[in-house]
Design a protein around this motif. Structure first.
Motif, mmCIF file in Angstrom:
data_model
loop_
_atom_site.group_PDB
_atom_site.id
_atom_site.type_symbol
_atom_site.label_atom_id
_atom_site.label_comp_id
_atom_site.label_asym_id
_atom_site.label_seq_id
_atom_site.Cartn_x
_atom_site.Cartn_y
_atom_site.Cartn_z
ATOM 1 N N MET A 1 -14.291 -15.206 13.107
ATOM 2 C CA MET A 1 -15.638 -14.690 13.121
ATOM 3 C C MET A 1 -16.371 -15.300 14.322
ATOM 4 O O MET A 1 -16.359 -16.498 14.519
ATOM 5 N N ASN A 2 -16.994 -14.467 15.112
ATOM 6 C CA ASN A 2 -17.751 -14.920 16.271
ATOM 7 C C ASN A 2 -19.240 -14.724 16.024
ATOM 8 O O ASN A 2 -19.656 -13.695 15.528
ATOM 9 N N LYS A 3 -20.011 -15.726 16.386
ATOM 10 C CA LYS A 3 -21.462 -15.631 16.265
ATOM 11 C C LYS A 3 -22.076 -15.833 17.634
ATOM 12 O O LYS A 3 -21.651 -16.701 18.375
ATOM 13 N N LYS A 4 -23.062 -15.027 17.956
ATOM 14 C CA LYS A 4 -23.856 -15.259 19.153
ATOM 15 C C LYS A 4 -25.193 -15.787 18.677
ATOM 16 O O LYS A 4 -25.873 -15.157 17.883
ATOM 17 N N MET A 5 -25.521 -16.990 19.131
ATOM 18 C CA MET A 5 -26.740 -17.639 18.671
ATOM 19 C C MET A 5 -27.876 -17.432 19.668
ATOM 20 O O MET A 5 -27.655 -17.342 20.871
ATOM 21 N N GLY A 6 -29.041 -17.356 19.151
ATOM 22 C CA GLY A 6 -30.258 -17.287 19.941
ATOM 23 C C GLY A 6 -31.304 -18.141 19.238
ATOM 24 O O GLY A 6 -30.982 -18.913 18.340
ATOM 25 N N TYR A 7 -32.543 -17.978 19.640
ATOM 26 C CA TYR A 7 -33.598 -18.751 18.987
ATOM 27 C C TYR A 7 -34.947 -18.095 19.216
ATOM 28 O O TYR A 7 -35.137 -17.325 20.155
ATOM 29 N N ALA A 8 -35.852 -18.394 18.300
ATOM 30 C CA ALA A 8 -37.248 -17.983 18.459
ATOM 31 C C ALA A 8 -38.006 -19.199 18.967
ATOM 32 O O ALA A 8 -37.770 -20.326 18.532
ATOM 33 N N TRP A 9 -38.889 -18.975 19.910
ATOM 34 C CA TRP A 9 -39.666 -20.040 20.550
ATOM 35 C C TRP A 9 -41.096 -19.913 20.061
ATOM 36 O O TRP A 9 -41.786 -18.933 20.343
ATOM 37 N N HIS A 10 -41.588 -20.899 19.320
ATOM 38 C CA HIS A 10 -42.892 -20.831 18.663
ATOM 39 C C HIS A 10 -43.976 -21.675 19.345
ATOM 40 O O HIS A 10 -44.948 -22.073 18.688
ATOM 41 N N LEU A 11 -43.840 -21.939 20.630
ATOM 42 C CA LEU A 11 -44.809 -22.789 21.322
ATOM 43 C C LEU A 11 -46.214 -22.191 21.285
ATOM 44 O O LEU A 11 -47.188 -22.874 20.969
ATOM 45 N N ARG A 12 -46.338 -20.912 21.599
ATOM 46 C CA ARG A 12 -47.675 -20.296 21.626
ATOM 47 C C ARG A 12 -48.328 -20.370 20.246
ATOM 48 O O ARG A 12 -49.517 -20.658 20.121
ATOM 49 N N HIS A 13 -47.576 -20.128 19.209
ATOM 50 C CA HIS A 13 -48.107 -20.185 17.845
ATOM 51 C C HIS A 13 -48.586 -21.596 17.505
ATOM 52 O O HIS A 13 -49.675 -21.770 16.942
ATOM 53 N N LYS A 14 -47.777 -22.594 17.847
ATOM 54 C CA LYS A 14 -48.169 -23.983 17.562
ATOM 55 C C LYS A 14 -49.399 -24.376 18.380
ATOM 56 O O LYS A 14 -50.251 -25.116 17.894
ATOM 57 N N ILE B 1 -38.541 -24.606 17.749
ATOM 58 C CA ILE B 1 -37.307 -23.863 17.991
ATOM 59 C C ILE B 1 -36.707 -23.433 16.657
ATOM 60 O O ILE B 1 -36.389 -24.266 15.817
ATOM 61 N N GLU B 2 -36.563 -22.123 16.476
ATOM 62 C CA GLU B 2 -35.957 -21.589 15.255
ATOM 63 C C GLU B 2 -34.643 -20.908 15.611
ATOM 64 O O GLU B 2 -34.641 -19.850 16.243
ATOM 65 N N PRO B 3 -33.505 -21.512 15.256
ATOM 66 C CA PRO B 3 -32.210 -20.892 15.565
ATOM 67 C C PRO B 3 -32.058 -19.564 14.824
ATOM 68 O O PRO B 3 -32.501 -19.417 13.688
ATOM 69 N N LYS B 4 -31.424 -18.600 15.499
ATOM 70 C CA LYS B 4 -31.182 -17.278 14.899
ATOM 71 C C LYS B 4 -29.809 -16.792 15.306
ATOM 72 O O LYS B 4 -29.354 -17.073 16.408
ATOM 73 N N ILE B 5 -29.184 -16.047 14.420
ATOM 74 C CA ILE B 5 -27.938 -15.368 14.772
ATOM 75 C C ILE B 5 -28.338 -14.034 15.383
ATOM 76 O O ILE B 5 -29.005 -13.223 14.747
ATOM 77 N N VAL B 6 -27.949 -13.831 16.644
ATOM 78 C CA VAL B 6 -28.325 -12.621 17.362
ATOM 79 C C VAL B 6 -27.324 -11.516 17.087
ATOM 80 O O VAL B 6 -27.663 -10.367 16.886
ATOM 81 N N ASN B 7 -26.042 -11.879 17.071
ATOM 82 C CA ASN B 7 -24.989 -10.897 16.910
ATOM 83 C C ASN B 7 -23.855 -11.570 16.167
ATOM 84 O O ASN B 7 -23.421 -12.642 16.537
ATOM 85 N N GLU B 8 -23.373 -10.939 15.122
ATOM 86 C CA GLU B 8 -22.278 -11.512 14.362
ATOM 87 C C GLU B 8 -21.176 -10.473 14.254
ATOM 88 O O GLU B 8 -21.408 -9.344 13.843
#
Length: 105
Positions: free
Chosen positions: A1-14, A73-80
């Motif tokens: 199983m291959n996962k492509k990881m990404g992330y959400a960047w919440h700097l502006r919100h904080k 930084i919120e890790p996310k799975i972009v493509n699985e």
């Protein structure tokens, strides 16, 4: 199983949670913590997720915004890609035949 990881960047919100609405307001706050970044660099840091970020900058942002790296930084799975089981064989798509016709002279 291959996962492509990404992330959400919440700097502006904080920043908004701390009533910081202008990216240029971060420049002196970072400088107080020994981080010298141009207004343009800070603008890019706020408006788009950074590909590289020094630990010093991350720690300074966390100090300014009274948060942890997990808040920024919120890790996310972009493509699985899921492996198919050997028994999960669907019928192949049937081939369609086409006829090529030459134009009439």
């Amino acid at each position: 199983m291959n996962k492509k990881m990404g992330y959400a960047w919440h700097l502006r919100h904080k920043m908004a949670e701390h009533d910081i609405f202008h990216t240029s307001d971060l420049v002196p706050l970072l400088a107080e913590r020994g981080i010298a970044l141009s207004r343009e660099h800070v603008y890019r840091l706020v408006t788009s997720p950074p590909q590289r970020l020094s630990m010093d900058t991350l720690v300074a942002l966390c100090d300014i915004l009274e948060c942890t790296p997990n808040d920024l930084i919120e890790p996310k799975i972009v493509n699985e890609t899921i492996r198919k089981a050997a028994s999960d064989r669907s019928a192949p798509t049937p081939l369609r035949r086409t006829t090529i016709r030459r134009p009439q002279h």
